[in-house]
Design a protein around this motif. Structure first.
Motif, PDB file in Angstrom:
ATOM      1  N   LYS A  66       0.839  -1.213   0.000  1.00 52.25           N
ATOM      2  CA  LYS A  66       0.000   0.000   0.000  1.00 52.25           C
ATOM      3  C   LYS A  66       0.865   1.251   0.000  1.00 52.25           C
ATOM      4  O   LYS A  66       0.431   2.304  -0.445  1.00 52.25           O
ATOM      5  CB  LYS A  66      -0.955  -0.010   1.199  1.00 52.25           C
ATOM      6  N   ASP A  85       2.801  -7.816   1.169  1.00 47.08           N
ATOM      7  CA  ASP A  85       1.480  -7.681   1.787  1.00 47.08           C
ATOM      8  C   ASP A  85       0.602  -6.905   0.812  1.00 47.08           C
ATOM      9  O   ASP A  85       0.950  -5.804   0.402  1.00 47.08           O
ATOM     10  CB  ASP A  85       1.663  -6.987   3.146  1.00 47.08           C
ATOM     11  N   HIS A 207      -1.444  -5.048  13.636  1.00 46.13           N
ATOM     12  CA  HIS A 207      -0.745  -3.852  13.150  1.00 46.13           C
ATOM     13  C   HIS A 207      -1.213  -2.702  14.018  1.00 46.13           C
ATOM     14  O   HIS A 207      -2.407  -2.418  14.063  1.00 46.13           O
ATOM     15  CB  HIS A 207      -1.096  -3.614  11.673  1.00 46.13           C
ATOM     16  N   SER A 210       0.969   3.599  12.312  1.00 43.86           N
ATOM     17  CA  SER A 210       1.958   3.960  11.306  1.00 43.86           C
ATOM     18  C   SER A 210       2.726   5.215  11.725  1.00 43.86           C
ATOM     19  O   SER A 210       2.239   5.982  12.558  1.00 43.86           O
ATOM     20  CB  SER A 210       1.225   4.203   9.986  1.00 43.86           C
ATOM     21  N   GLY A 248       4.725  -0.133  10.554  1.00 46.63           N
ATOM     22  CA  GLY A 248       4.528   1.040  11.403  1.00 46.63           C
ATOM     23  C   GLY A 248       5.737   1.870  11.765  1.00 46.63           C
ATOM     24  O   GLY A 248       5.585   2.974  12.292  1.00 46.63           O
ATOM     25  N   GLU A 290       5.751  -6.240   8.579  1.00 40.57           N
ATOM     26  CA  GLU A 290       5.185  -5.718   7.335  1.00 40.57           C
ATOM     27  C   GLU A 290       5.496  -4.241   7.138  1.00 40.57           C
ATOM     28  O   GLU A 290       4.587  -3.413   7.113  1.00 40.57           O
ATOM     29  CB  GLU A 290       3.664  -5.860   7.366  1.00 40.57           C
ATOM     30  N   GLY A 292       6.143  -0.783   5.361  1.00 35.14           N
ATOM     31  CA  GLY A 292       5.874  -0.136   4.077  1.00 35.14           C
ATOM     32  C   GLY A 292       6.688   1.149   4.008  1.00 35.14           C
ATOM     33  O   GLY A 292       7.690   1.254   3.309  1.00 35.14           O
ATOM     34  N   ARG A 293       6.262   2.112   4.816  1.00 30.63           N
ATOM     35  CA  ARG A 293       6.890   3.434   4.828  1.00 30.63           C
ATOM     36  C   ARG A 293       8.411   3.364   5.047  1.00 30.63           C
ATOM     37  O   ARG A 293       9.168   4.045   4.362  1.00 30.63           O
ATOM     38  CB  ARG A 293       6.263   4.259   5.958  1.00 30.63           C
ATOM     39  N   ARG A 330      -1.339  14.018   1.578  1.00 32.00           N
ATOM     40  CA  ARG A 330      -1.029  13.814   3.000  1.00 32.00           C
ATOM     41  C   ARG A 330      -1.049  15.083   3.852  1.00 32.00           C
ATOM     42  O   ARG A 330      -1.512  15.035   4.993  1.00 32.00           O
ATOM     43  CB  ARG A 330       0.282  13.039   3.176  1.00 32.00           C
ATOM     44  N   TYR A 334      -3.575  14.485   6.759  1.00 32.59           N
ATOM     45  CA  TYR A 334      -2.956  14.154   8.056  1.00 32.59           C
ATOM     46  C   TYR A 334      -2.136  15.296   8.646  1.00 32.59           C
ATOM     47  O   TYR A 334      -1.352  15.062   9.564  1.00 32.59           O
ATOM     48  CB  TYR A 334      -2.019  12.945   7.918  1.00 32.59           C
ATOM     49  N   TYR A 389       3.051   6.379   0.283  1.00 34.13           N
ATOM     50  CA  TYR A 389       1.709   6.962   0.388  1.00 34.13           C
ATOM     51  C   TYR A 389       1.565   8.287  -0.361  1.00 34.13           C
ATOM     52  O   TYR A 389       0.758   9.129   0.034  1.00 34.13           O
ATOM     53  CB  TYR A 389       1.303   7.122   1.868  1.00 34.13           C
ATOM     54  N   MET A 393      -1.468   7.118  -3.099  1.00 35.80           N
ATOM     55  CA  MET A 393      -2.694   7.832  -2.722  1.00 35.80           C
ATOM     56  C   MET A 393      -3.012   8.962  -3.696  1.00 35.80           C
ATOM     57  O   MET A 393      -3.885   9.788  -3.407  1.00 35.80           O
ATOM     58  CB  MET A 393      -2.553   8.387  -1.297  1.00 35.80           C
TER      59      MET A 393
HETATM   60  N1  LLP Z   1       0.416  -3.865   7.588  1.00 35.69           N
HETATM   61  C1  LLP Z   1      -0.853  -3.455   7.698  1.00 35.69           C
HETATM   62  C2  LLP Z   1      -1.887  -4.424   8.002  1.00 35.69           C
HETATM   63  C3  LLP Z   1      -1.172  -2.104   7.523  1.00 35.69           C
HETATM   64  O1  LLP Z   1      -2.432  -1.704   7.666  1.00 35.69           O
HETATM   65  C4  LLP Z   1      -0.147  -1.177   7.223  1.00 35.69           C
HETATM   66  C5  LLP Z   1      -0.446   0.235   7.014  1.00 35.69           C
HETATM   67  C6  LLP Z   1       1.166  -1.654   7.083  1.00 35.69           C
HETATM   68  C7  LLP Z   1       1.411  -3.003   7.294  1.00 35.69           C
HETATM   69  C8  LLP Z   1       2.326  -0.756   6.729  1.00 35.69           C
HETATM   70  O2  LLP Z   1       2.533   0.239   7.658  1.00 35.69           O
HETATM   71  P1  LLP Z   1       3.803   1.214   7.514  1.00 35.69           P
HETATM   72  O3  LLP Z   1       5.041   0.391   7.770  1.00 35.69           O
HETATM   73  O4  LLP Z   1       3.804   1.772   6.155  1.00 35.69           O
HETATM   74  O5  LLP Z   1       3.578   2.239   8.550  1.00 35.69           O
HETATM   75  N2  LLP Z   1      -2.012   6.505   4.376  1.00 35.69           N
HETATM   76  C9  LLP Z   1      -1.339   6.703   5.656  1.00 35.69           C
HETATM   77  C10 LLP Z   1      -0.728   5.432   6.171  1.00 35.69           C
HETATM   78  C11 LLP Z   1      -1.730   4.355   6.417  1.00 35.69           C
HETATM   79  C12 LLP Z   1      -1.109   3.063   6.849  1.00 35.69           C
HETATM   80  C13 LLP Z   1      -2.127   1.983   6.876  1.00 35.69           C
HETATM   81  N3  LLP Z   1      -1.627   0.680   7.160  1.00 35.69           N
HETATM   82  C14 LLP Z   1      -0.279   7.771   5.509  1.00 35.69           C
HETATM   83  O6  LLP Z   1      -0.143   8.325   4.403  1.00 35.69           O
HETATM   84  O7  LLP Z   1       0.400   8.111   6.462  1.00 35.69           O
END
Ligand code: LLP
Length: 436
Positions: A66, A85, A207, A210, A248, A290, A292-293, A330, A334, A389, A393
């Motif tokens: 994502k 994922d 999870h 983030s 996160g 998992e 992402g960011r 963003r 946010y 994102y 997005m």
């Molecule tokens: N796994 C699951 C189930 C998630 O829902 C997410 C993010 C991740 C992993 C990855 O999280 P990360 O490592 O990227 O923090 N659109 C928002 C962020 C939403 C994140 C949603 N879930 C933004 O632009 O800040």
């Protein structure tokens, strides 16, 4: 101002990334432009693997698509030994089209459609992360019809509140996601899952949120999850073999952000998991993450061209750029903040405080009160840490074509997503016969 990854100021006095001059990139590919630093993406993947594999016997790093997904990125993740994922038919389709090994794909979502579940079953993805009791029943029925047994994790919510921006909290009690541990829903879900013949439960997923900059929240989450594994073992005899703690980890958007390194993150998380397993006398489960960011966020920049500059004496100076809400929602969603670099004169020391706005038909503030060298129309601005994102997005608001994505590496710049054309924008439009 700070530089990330391969960024530096080159002999021409321009910002360079991946050995490519940003002014040249803007000229060649146009703006707005997303640029991804391949070396930094790969380094982030390797740092994750090294930090966790050194400390823990069985780890899987799963890139959260994502954050940013294209078929080329799937190849990079595969080469770096990461899993994927996915959280929609579109993300899953992209991964499969890129020929990503299905057994290393996870499917998420709080409301997976029948089509999404069918796609996952037919591709035989590694794990479907089931989010609700309804989904347990649906997936079991679909798998039964196909004569399959679906490999699942159950998403549970340990009620950790990581104090990030309200909209991106997902692990606390009041959340649409998963089955609450505290409410008893998670235990009930486990019992149901174990009773269904066409589901094979491997463990749990959670999870908590983030852009988390304090590892303490991950430690708290891990402890609660291991306690849950123990409670389940006592109540049902089921010993979870897999624990997916989600993503996160935060990144640096502005100078004040001091994100933990992957080493610090691994030290804290692995420490917490091991301590909790010892405390509850639970065998170490396979540990999955998992991110992402923290894989792709700091590896991306956005390049814009500066247009009109409106100086309202004593109030503020508006600097318009040729993108906005559509390529980066963003700030509006946010209140996210970013750091900027004047790509064609990064070291210029005549500074001013300006507000950078987009070109949409509304007051789309992008970056408020940022200090930059004195700007002129035609300047190229680089926005740091837009890898996560932003592209994912982006929208076609005001019928703006989506920008291109360019991958830079060792002086090579290659398109991995071409810029949308005006024709692309009307490609799905239909004029009904009676209006012709
Ligand atoms: N796994 C699951 C189930 C998630 O829902 C997410 C993010 C991740 C992993 C990855 O999280 P990360 O490592 O990227 O923090 N659109 C928002 C962020 C939403 C994140 C949603 N879930 C933004 O632009 O800040």
């Amino acid at each position: 101002m700070f530089f990330l990854g391969t960024q530096k100021v080159n002999a021409q006095g321009h910002l360079e990334i991946g050995g490519c001059d940003c002014v040249e990139l803007a000229r060649k590919f146009g703006t707005p432009l997303y640029v991804l630093d391949e070396a930094l993406i790969r380094r982030n993947c390797r740092d994750y693997r090294a930090a966790f594999e050194r400390r823990y016997p069985h780890v899987e790093i799963i890139y959260a698509t994502k954050a940013c997904l294209t078929t080329a990125l799937c190849r990079i993740m595969q080469q770096e030994g990461l899993s994927l994922d996915t959280a929609s038919a579109g993300e899953l389709f992209t991964a499969l089209k890129a020929e990503f090994p299905a057994e290393k794909i996870y499917l998420h979502g709080n409301f997976k459609s029948t089509r999404e579940l069918e796609m996952a079953l037919s591709a035989r993805v590694g794990r479907i992360v089931v989010d609700s009791e309804l989904e347990l029943e649906q997936l079991n029925a679909l798998a039964a019809r196909r004569g399959q047994v679906a490999d699942i994790l159950l998403r549970v919510t340990p009620a950790v509140d990581p104090h990030t921006h309200e909209y991106i909290q997902t692990g606390k009690v009041d959340t649409k996601f998963g089955l609450g541990i505290g409410t008893g829903a998670a235990m009930q879900g486990v019992k149901r899952a174990l009773s269904l013949k066409h589901l094979r439960l491997h463990g749990f997923h959670s999870h908590i949120g983030s852009q988390i900059l304090d590892v303490h929240f991950f430690e708290m989450g891990a402890e609660l999850l291991v306690a849950f594994i123990k409670a389940v073992a006592e109540a049902t005899g089921f010993e979870a073999k897999e624990l997916n703690v989600g993503g996160g980890l935060g990144i640096k958007y502005v100078s004040e952000h001091k994100p933990p390194t992957k080493e610090e993150f691994a030290e804290a998380l692995v420490g917490a998991v091991k301590r909790a397993c010892a405390k509850y006398r639970v065998a170490l489960p396979k540990l999955m993450l998992e991110p992402g960011r923290s894989i792709i966020g700091d590896a991306g920049i956005t390049l814009y061209t500066v247009g009109p500059i409106k100086d309202i004496n004593g109030v503020r100076t508006y600097v318009s750029v040729d993108g906005g809400l559509s390529d980066n929602p963003r700030p509006a969603l946010y209140q996210a903040r970013y750091s900027l670099i004047l790509a064609n004169r990064p070291l210029d020391d005549e500074k001013q405080v300006v507000t950078v706005v987009g070109k949409h038909c509304e007051s789309d503030m992008l970056f408020e009160n940022v200090t930059l060298p004195k700007l002129q129309p035609g300047d190229i601005l680089a926005v740091q840490s837009t890898g996560a994102y932003n592209f994912s997005m982006s929208s076609n608001y005001n019928r703006f074509p989506r920008p291109a994505v360019v991958l830079v590496h060792d002086g090579r710049a290659e398109l991995i997503v071409r810029r949308q054309t005006l024709e692309d924008l009307i490609a799905q439009d239909i004029i009904p016969e009676r209006l012709r």
